[in-house]
Write a protein that holds these residues in place. Structure first.
Motif: not given
Length: 148
Positions: A40-55
């Motif tokens: 979950q933390g890894m997902v949060m980390g990626i989303l914080s950099k990319e802002k918005t992503m598809k699954i």
């Protein structure tokens, strides 16, 4: 010792270091948000950099299946940490982003993680830190050359 044995020794040591690092990260995750898992933390980390992503994009970055990532997103959504939004251009596409109320979590996490690593490294001598730096730089170069 031949090259193969030395490579095996390095691989085992690297694996041990990665396990210890993972435990250290999990500790920081748990302190900051009890119940937040490393994936979950890894997902949060990626989303914080990319802002918005598809699954599907998240799945590719994490090397996990779409269903696994979708399950992680479900749990994060229930905690109010992420939001799903349908694309305006194509209603079949669902984008995921960090919920506005959680934008600062990633920054705080990285700050705490850096402090945690700093506390560990501060126990080492300057000579040990120099050796670690040289070794990590060499490993980075070797890993980078494999991607070419």
């Amino acid at each position: 010792m031949d090259d193969n044995n030395e490579s095996t020794k390095v691989a085992k040591l690297f694996q041990e270091v990665m396990i210890l690092f993972k435990h250290s990260m999990n500790k920081v995750f748990e302190e900051m948000n009890p119940g937040l898992t490393a994936p979950q933390g890894m997902v949060m980390g990626i989303l914080s950099k990319e802002k918005t992503m598809k699954i599907t994009e998240l799945s590719t970055k994490l090397s996990l299946s779409n269903s696994t990532v979708s399950g992680i997103i479900d749990r994060l959504e229930k905690q109010g940490m992420v939001e799903r939004k349908r694309s305006e251009e194509d209603r079949r596409v669902v984008n995921v982003s960090i919920a506005p109320s959680c934008k600062g979590i990633h920054h705080d996490f990285h700050k705490r993680l850096e402090e945690n690593i700093g506390n560990v490294l501060n126990k080492g001598t300057q000579e040990e830190l120099n050796k670690i730096s040289v070794g990590l730089d060499a490993l980075k170069k070797l890993l980078g050359s494999r991607e070419e």
